[in-house]
Motif scaffolding. Structure first.
Motif, PDB file in Angstrom:
ATOM      1  N   LEU A   1      -2.791 -28.536 -48.620  1.00 56.98           N
ATOM      2  CA  LEU A   1      -3.234 -29.138 -47.370  1.00 56.98           C
ATOM      3  C   LEU A   1      -4.749 -29.096 -47.276  1.00 56.98           C
ATOM      4  CD1 LEU A   1      -0.579 -27.486 -45.019  1.00 56.98           C
ATOM      5  CD2 LEU A   1      -0.547 -29.820 -45.928  1.00 56.98           C
ATOM      6  N   ASP A   2      -5.319 -30.165 -46.742  1.00 58.68           N
ATOM      7  CA  ASP A   2      -6.766 -30.256 -46.562  1.00 58.68           C
ATOM      8  C   ASP A   2      -7.114 -29.721 -45.176  1.00 58.68           C
ATOM      9  OD1 ASP A   2      -9.415 -30.827 -46.520  1.00 58.68           O
ATOM     10  OD2 ASP A   2      -9.187 -33.012 -46.474  1.00 58.68           O
ATOM     11  N   THR A   3      -7.627 -28.510 -45.125  1.00 59.66           N
ATOM     12  CA  THR A   3      -7.926 -27.887 -43.828  1.00 59.66           C
ATOM     13  C   THR A   3      -9.290 -28.311 -43.296  1.00 59.66           C
ATOM     14  OG1 THR A   3      -8.820 -25.951 -44.990  1.00 59.66           O
ATOM     15  CG2 THR A   3      -6.504 -25.876 -44.309  1.00 59.66           C
ATOM     16  N   ARG A   4      -9.974 -29.188 -44.024  1.00 53.85           N
ATOM     17  CA  ARG A   4     -11.286 -29.640 -43.545  1.00 53.85           C
ATOM     18  C   ARG A   4     -11.169 -30.577 -42.351  1.00 53.85           C
ATOM     19  NH1 ARG A   4     -13.685 -32.039 -48.938  1.00 53.85           N
ATOM     20  NH2 ARG A   4     -11.565 -32.866 -48.924  1.00 53.85           N
ATOM     21  N   ARG A   5      -9.922 -30.994 -42.046  1.00 51.91           N
ATOM     22  CA  ARG A   5      -9.788 -31.869 -40.880  1.00 51.91           C
ATOM     23  C   ARG A   5      -9.988 -31.086 -39.575  1.00 51.91           C
ATOM     24  NH1 ARG A   5      -3.636 -33.703 -39.457  1.00 51.91           N
ATOM     25  NH2 ARG A   5      -2.650 -31.676 -39.207  1.00 51.91           N
ATOM     26  N   TYR A   6     -10.024 -29.762 -39.667  1.00 54.59           N
ATOM     27  CA  TYR A   6     -10.283 -28.929 -38.491  1.00 54.59           C
ATOM     28  C   TYR A   6     -11.736 -28.472 -38.542  1.00 54.59           C
ATOM     29  CZ  TYR A   6     -10.085 -24.921 -35.312  1.00 54.59           C
ATOM     30  OH  TYR A   6     -10.313 -24.035 -34.284  1.00 54.59           O
ATOM     31  N   GLY A   7     -12.561 -28.994 -37.692  1.00 59.18           N
ATOM     32  CA  GLY A   7     -13.966 -28.597 -37.694  1.00 59.18           C
ATOM     33  C   GLY A   7     -14.778 -29.449 -36.758  1.00 59.18           C
ATOM     34  N   GLU A   8     -16.073 -29.482 -37.024  1.00 61.02           N
ATOM     35  CA  GLU A   8     -16.971 -30.170 -36.108  1.00 61.02           C
ATOM     36  C   GLU A   8     -17.032 -31.668 -36.349  1.00 61.02           C
ATOM     37  OE1 GLU A   8     -20.665 -28.245 -36.658  1.00 61.02           O
ATOM     38  OE2 GLU A   8     -20.024 -26.348 -35.743  1.00 61.02           O
ATOM     39  N   GLN A   9     -16.263 -32.163 -37.370  1.00 60.55           N
ATOM     40  CA  GLN A   9     -16.366 -33.571 -37.693  1.00 60.55           C
ATOM     41  C   GLN A   9     -15.834 -34.466 -36.579  1.00 60.55           C
ATOM     42  OE1 GLN A   9     -14.426 -31.398 -39.091  1.00 60.55           O
ATOM     43  NE2 GLN A   9     -12.486 -32.201 -39.850  1.00 60.55           N
TER      44      GLN A   9
ATOM     45  N   GLN B   1     -17.098 -38.211 -35.470  1.00 54.44           N
ATOM     46  CA  GLN B   1     -16.176 -39.320 -35.677  1.00 54.44           C
ATOM     47  C   GLN B   1     -15.521 -39.783 -34.379  1.00 54.44           C
ATOM     48  OE1 GLN B   1     -13.344 -38.322 -38.723  1.00 54.44           O
ATOM     49  NE2 GLN B   1     -14.921 -37.703 -40.178  1.00 54.44           N
ATOM     50  N   ARG B   2     -15.847 -39.121 -33.264  1.00 53.87           N
ATOM     51  CA  ARG B   2     -15.318 -39.478 -31.948  1.00 53.87           C
ATOM     52  C   ARG B   2     -13.783 -39.466 -31.930  1.00 53.87           C
ATOM     53  NH1 ARG B   2     -19.290 -44.426 -29.891  1.00 53.87           N
ATOM     54  NH2 ARG B   2     -21.213 -43.184 -29.898  1.00 53.87           N
ATOM     55  N   LYS B   3     -13.218 -38.490 -32.597  1.00 48.65           N
ATOM     56  CA  LYS B   3     -11.764 -38.311 -32.592  1.00 48.65           C
ATOM     57  C   LYS B   3     -11.379 -37.251 -31.572  1.00 48.65           C
ATOM     58  CE  LYS B   3     -10.732 -39.579 -37.400  1.00 48.65           C
ATOM     59  NZ  LYS B   3     -10.145 -39.096 -38.675  1.00 48.65           N
ATOM     60  N   ASP B   4     -10.220 -37.426 -30.989  1.00 49.04           N
ATOM     61  CA  ASP B   4      -9.698 -36.452 -30.038  1.00 49.04           C
ATOM     62  C   ASP B   4      -8.934 -35.385 -30.810  1.00 49.04           C
ATOM     63  OD1 ASP B   4      -8.566 -35.002 -28.063  1.00 49.04           O
ATOM     64  OD2 ASP B   4      -7.350 -36.611 -27.212  1.00 49.04           O
ATOM     65  N   PRO B   5      -9.458 -34.144 -30.896  1.00 53.52           N
ATOM     66  CA  PRO B   5      -8.758 -33.112 -31.683  1.00 53.52           C
ATOM     67  C   PRO B   5      -7.391 -32.769 -31.127  1.00 53.52           C
ATOM     68  CG  PRO B   5     -10.552 -32.154 -30.397  1.00 53.52           C
ATOM     69  CD  PRO B   5     -10.690 -33.633 -30.278  1.00 53.52           C
ATOM     70  N   ASP B   6      -7.185 -32.989 -29.817  1.00 49.90           N
ATOM     71  CA  ASP B   6      -5.872 -32.707 -29.229  1.00 49.90           C
ATOM     72  C   ASP B   6      -4.807 -33.673 -29.732  1.00 49.90           C
ATOM     73  OD1 ASP B   6      -6.653 -30.533 -27.585  1.00 49.90           O
ATOM     74  OD2 ASP B   6      -7.676 -31.951 -26.283  1.00 49.90           O
ATOM     75  N   ARG B   7      -5.234 -34.798 -30.285  1.00 48.43           N
ATOM     76  CA  ARG B   7      -4.287 -35.739 -30.882  1.00 48.43           C
ATOM     77  C   ARG B   7      -4.317 -35.663 -32.402  1.00 48.43           C
ATOM     78  NH1 ARG B   7      -4.236 -41.698 -28.459  1.00 48.43           N
ATOM     79  NH2 ARG B   7      -2.457 -41.687 -29.862  1.00 48.43           N
ATOM     80  N   ALA B   8      -5.527 -35.500 -32.981  1.00 48.16           N
ATOM     81  CA  ALA B   8      -5.676 -35.583 -34.435  1.00 48.16           C
ATOM     82  C   ALA B   8      -5.038 -34.416 -35.169  1.00 48.16           C
ATOM     83  CB  ALA B   8      -7.159 -35.670 -34.793  1.00 48.16           C
ATOM     84  N   LEU B   9      -4.962 -33.237 -34.526  1.00 52.69           N
ATOM     85  CA  LEU B   9      -4.480 -32.045 -35.221  1.00 52.69           C
ATOM     86  C   LEU B   9      -2.995 -31.770 -34.985  1.00 52.69           C
ATOM     87  CD1 LEU B   9      -7.521 -29.702 -34.583  1.00 52.69           C
ATOM     88  CD2 LEU B   9      -6.912 -30.841 -36.717  1.00 52.69           C
ATOM     89  N   LEU B  10      -2.310 -32.598 -34.190  1.00 52.97           N
ATOM     90  CA  LEU B  10      -0.897 -32.363 -33.920  1.00 52.97           C
ATOM     91  C   LEU B  10       0.029 -33.028 -34.927  1.00 52.97           C
ATOM     92  CD1 LEU B  10      -0.845 -32.541 -30.019  1.00 52.97           C
ATOM     93  CD2 LEU B  10      -0.474 -30.540 -31.434  1.00 52.97           C
ATOM     94  N   PRO B  11      -0.281 -34.237 -35.443  1.00 52.51           N
ATOM     95  CA  PRO B  11       0.614 -34.833 -36.453  1.00 52.51           C
ATOM     96  C   PRO B  11       0.430 -34.155 -37.815  1.00 52.51           C
ATOM     97  CG  PRO B  11      -0.772 -36.493 -35.375  1.00 52.51           C
ATOM     98  CD  PRO B  11      -1.349 -35.161 -35.065  1.00 52.51           C
TER      99      PRO B  11
ATOM    100  N   GLU C   1      -7.108 -18.076 -39.757  1.00 49.56           N
ATOM    101  CA  GLU C   1      -7.784 -19.302 -40.178  1.00 49.56           C
ATOM    102  C   GLU C   1      -6.837 -20.497 -40.012  1.00 49.56           C
ATOM    103  OE1 GLU C   1      -8.439 -19.889 -44.446  1.00 49.56           O
ATOM    104  OE2 GLU C   1      -7.256 -18.073 -44.827  1.00 49.56           O
ATOM    105  N   TYR C   2      -7.414 -21.685 -39.971  1.00 46.86           N
ATOM    106  CA  TYR C   2      -6.611 -22.891 -39.772  1.00 46.86           C
ATOM    107  C   TYR C   2      -5.697 -23.095 -40.973  1.00 46.86           C
ATOM    108  CZ  TYR C   2      -5.408 -27.809 -39.134  1.00 46.86           C
ATOM    109  OH  TYR C   2      -4.719 -28.983 -38.989  1.00 46.86           O
ATOM    110  N   THR C   3      -4.384 -23.130 -40.713  1.00 43.16           N
ATOM    111  CA  THR C   3      -3.382 -23.211 -41.784  1.00 43.16           C
ATOM    112  C   THR C   3      -2.601 -24.522 -41.746  1.00 43.16           C
ATOM    113  OG1 THR C   3      -3.188 -20.804 -41.633  1.00 43.16           O
ATOM    114  CG2 THR C   3      -1.474 -21.913 -42.838  1.00 43.16           C
ATOM    115  N   ASP C   4      -2.826 -25.323 -40.739  1.00 45.03           N
ATOM    116  CA  ASP C   4      -2.149 -26.614 -40.535  1.00 45.03           C
ATOM    117  C   ASP C   4      -0.631 -26.433 -40.406  1.00 45.03           C
ATOM    118  OD1 ASP C   4      -1.700 -29.262 -40.134  1.00 45.03           O
ATOM    119  OD2 ASP C   4      -2.053 -29.884 -42.195  1.00 45.03           O
TER     120      ASP C   4
END
Length: 604
Positions: free
Chosen positions: A288-296, A300-310, A338-341
């Protein structure tokens, strides 16, 4: 089998349901020892002889009209004939459980006994331990497994496996533990080049807990974390020059499921894998790519409350389907801060009938106590759950940790089900008529087919001298059926008075979690708030509490505390608590996405 409805008196039609603002559905706890009133089922045998409706396939029950040669189905009203054996059996109603109670638990006929069948009755437990971890993590895992060994039933088989950049299988049946390792390919599409059966025969890997408990404990003491040098050498350079770790969790789980399963059905009655994870899978298939959790997200103007749930990959969802086919239940114990997805990993546990646990620290973790408590509960396995309704209404959505049958509607498969596992259903009307006829009686029937392991009995010889002879545990297949009839509310006041706020909240949580996963946490919060506003508005309208002056309502007359209906008074407080729970708080408030996923799995 406990069955609790949101309203004990059902709405008379669609308009009544929508006009009340209440949810309409039930929760079912199929393996509970008694019903919601504390009544136990009537036990009996001959579950395969129970007559079934030729139209809707419902089972005969005490609400059916029985005549000399036939019976009428209590769900669809169809007239069915009786066989000569059934006529003879029902001429002695006191000898039949299904004639004495609407809640029955019937034994199904056993399969032909053989050495293989006896072997299949042994529950199998496999611990898969992450060695890409710390000493503290391994010490906690050892304590948890020692507690688990004390809770396992006699006759159980236990296997010990480890994973990092290699998969290790332990043989603990000899005088000293022996481990055989297989290297995991680092590629994202890679699989093991050798079958685990060729590495170590399954019966050599699985040790009887009765005789090998001390040897298993000795093997646990030999566990050491893989060194950073080992992991770095095995993993090599990753993408963009970043060193990848060596936690080949996906390949290990895939191989163990294949090891325990067989091509033509299940190798054992129950196989359960305890997966202990100290971080995200970052090696081999399923990484799993855990880099999706961070300051990006800010850039990128993404909503983390939506992006990290799927989930980011279907790998673990597909693996859960393989586990179900192999009769393997997977419990995931993640001990990490740590973020484990877990959004991707959760499917492996929840769809195989297992549990997902998250501990952010090894110091105050309750993992050993949780494992002992979990394994001390009675449980069933290889379960099939089916809900049927009378013709006026039908199930809408179903909620819970199960695997839906790919062929039949409203049929769920549960690999492992304890006495607390609860599933929820909501209902919709088949048409606009509803229960308008006085002869319409809302009827539910829940059928739950399951297996349990029955411990061996002490045999006595014919001379009366007691002798203890060791026998294999036997596998027993049973059918539990509960048929329930409900009243119909003639007006909205009866509907409100029959409300069960705990069941309403249970269904609400399921719906909110579903909305959060599909639309984001913000949408889940809005759904909850809007539901309470609509309920308050419908309540005030029903009790004529709102006065209108020139088309405008007088706000001072609103009753938002439901003071005239005690059954509804706890709902605003429960909704407020749910809105303040980390389940529905925003990412910027400091809620870790893995913790949110854990709560979703826990509440479901």
């Amino acid at each position: 089998m406990a069955v609790r409805a949101t309203v004990s008196r059902f709405p008379i039609d669609t308009d009544a349901r929508e006009g009340s603002g209440l949810l309409w559905g039930v929760t079912v706890t199929p393996f509970a020892a008694s019903d919601e009133n504390g009544q136990s089922p009537a036990y009996g045998s001959g579950g395969d002889l129970l007559p079934r409706c030729e139209n809707c396939w419902a089972y005969f029950n005490t609400y059916c009209e029985l005549e000399q040669w036939s019976w009428s189905c209590s769900l669809c009203g169809n007239l069915n004939g009786l066989s000569s054996d059934a006529i003879e059996r029902y001429s002695r109603p006191q000898s039949c459980a299904e004639m004495m109670s609407s809640f029955v638990d019937l034994e199904l006929p056993p399969q032909e006994e053989s050495d293989e069948a006896a072997l299949e009755a042994c529950p199998v437990y496999v611990a898969a331990i992450d060695l890409s971890s710390s000493e503290e993590f391994l010490e906690l895992t050892k304590s948890a497994l020692l507690a688990a060994l004390e809770a396992l039933a006699p006759g159980s088989l236990f296997g010990l496996a480890t994973f990092s950049h290699k998969l290790g299988l332990y043989d603990v049946q000899g005088p000293i533990p022996v481990v055989k390792n297989v290297f995991i390919p680092p590629e994202a599409e890679g699989t093991l080049t050798i079958e685990l059966e060729d590495v170590m025969p399954l019966l050599q890997f699985l040790a009887p807990v009765d005789t090998c408990k001390d040897r298993i404990a000795s093997a646990l003491e030999t566990l050491r974390p893989t060194t950073s040098w080992e992991r770095t050498t095995a993993a090599g350079q990753g993408l963009e020059g970043v060193l990848l770790g060596g936690r080949g969790f996906g390949v290990a789980m895939e191989a163990l499921c294949g090891y325990l399963g067989s091509e033509y059905g299940n190798t054992f009655a129950l196989a359960r894998i305890f997966a202990f994870l100290s971080g995200p899978p970052d090696y081999g298939a399923g990484q799993l790519d855990t880099r999706r959790y961070g300051e990006q997200y800010a850039s990128q103007r993404k909503d983390p409350d939506r992006a990290l749930l799927p989930e980011q990959t279907p790998f673990y969802k597909d693996l859960a389907a393989v586990a179900v086919q192999a009769g393997v239940c997977v419990d995931v114990f993640a001990v990490t801060n740590e973020y484990t997805d877990l959004a991707s990993l959760k499917f492996l546990s929840i769809e195989s009938g297992g549990s997902l646990f998250l501990y952010t620290s090894t110091e105050d973790s309750t993992l050993p106590q949780d494992m002992y408590r979990m394994l001390s509960r009675p449980y069933a396995f290889g379960c099939v759950l089916r809900l049927r309704t009378s013709t006026e209404f039908k199930p809408g959505n179903s909620y819970g940790h199960f695997f839906p049958d790919p062929q039949y509607e409203n049929v769920q498969h549960v690999i492992c089900c304890d006495s607390y596992a609860t599933y929820a259903y909501d209902f919709v009307f088949e048409n606009n008529i509803g229960f308008s006829s006085k002869s319409d009686v809302p009827t539910l029937q829940i059928a739950f087919q399951y297996s349990v392991v029955v411990p061996p009995q002490e045999l006595s010889n014919s001379g009366g001298v007691s002798t203890s002879r060791t026998k294999h545990h036997s596998l027993q297949r049973r059918l539990r059926i509960r048929t329930v009839q409900f009243g119909v509310a003639q007006n909205i006041h009866e509907l409100y008075d029959s409300c069960d706020p705990e069941v309403v909240l249970s269904l609400l949580v399921h719906k909110v979690i579903l909305a959060s996963l599909e639309e984001g946490v913000r949408e889940g919060r809005l759904l909850l708030q809007e539901w309470l506003v609509i309920l308050a508005a419908q309540y005030n309208d029903a009790y004529k509490l709102v006065q209108y002056s020139n088309g405008n309502s007088i706000r001072s007359q609103l009753d938002v505390a439901f003071s005239q209906c005690p059954q509804l008074q706890s709902l605003p407080r429960l909704i407020f608590a749910l809105l303040r729970n980390p389940l529905l708080r925003f990412h910027e408030e400091g809620v870790h996405p893995d913790y949110r996923i854990y709560l979703q799995c826990l509440f479901r």
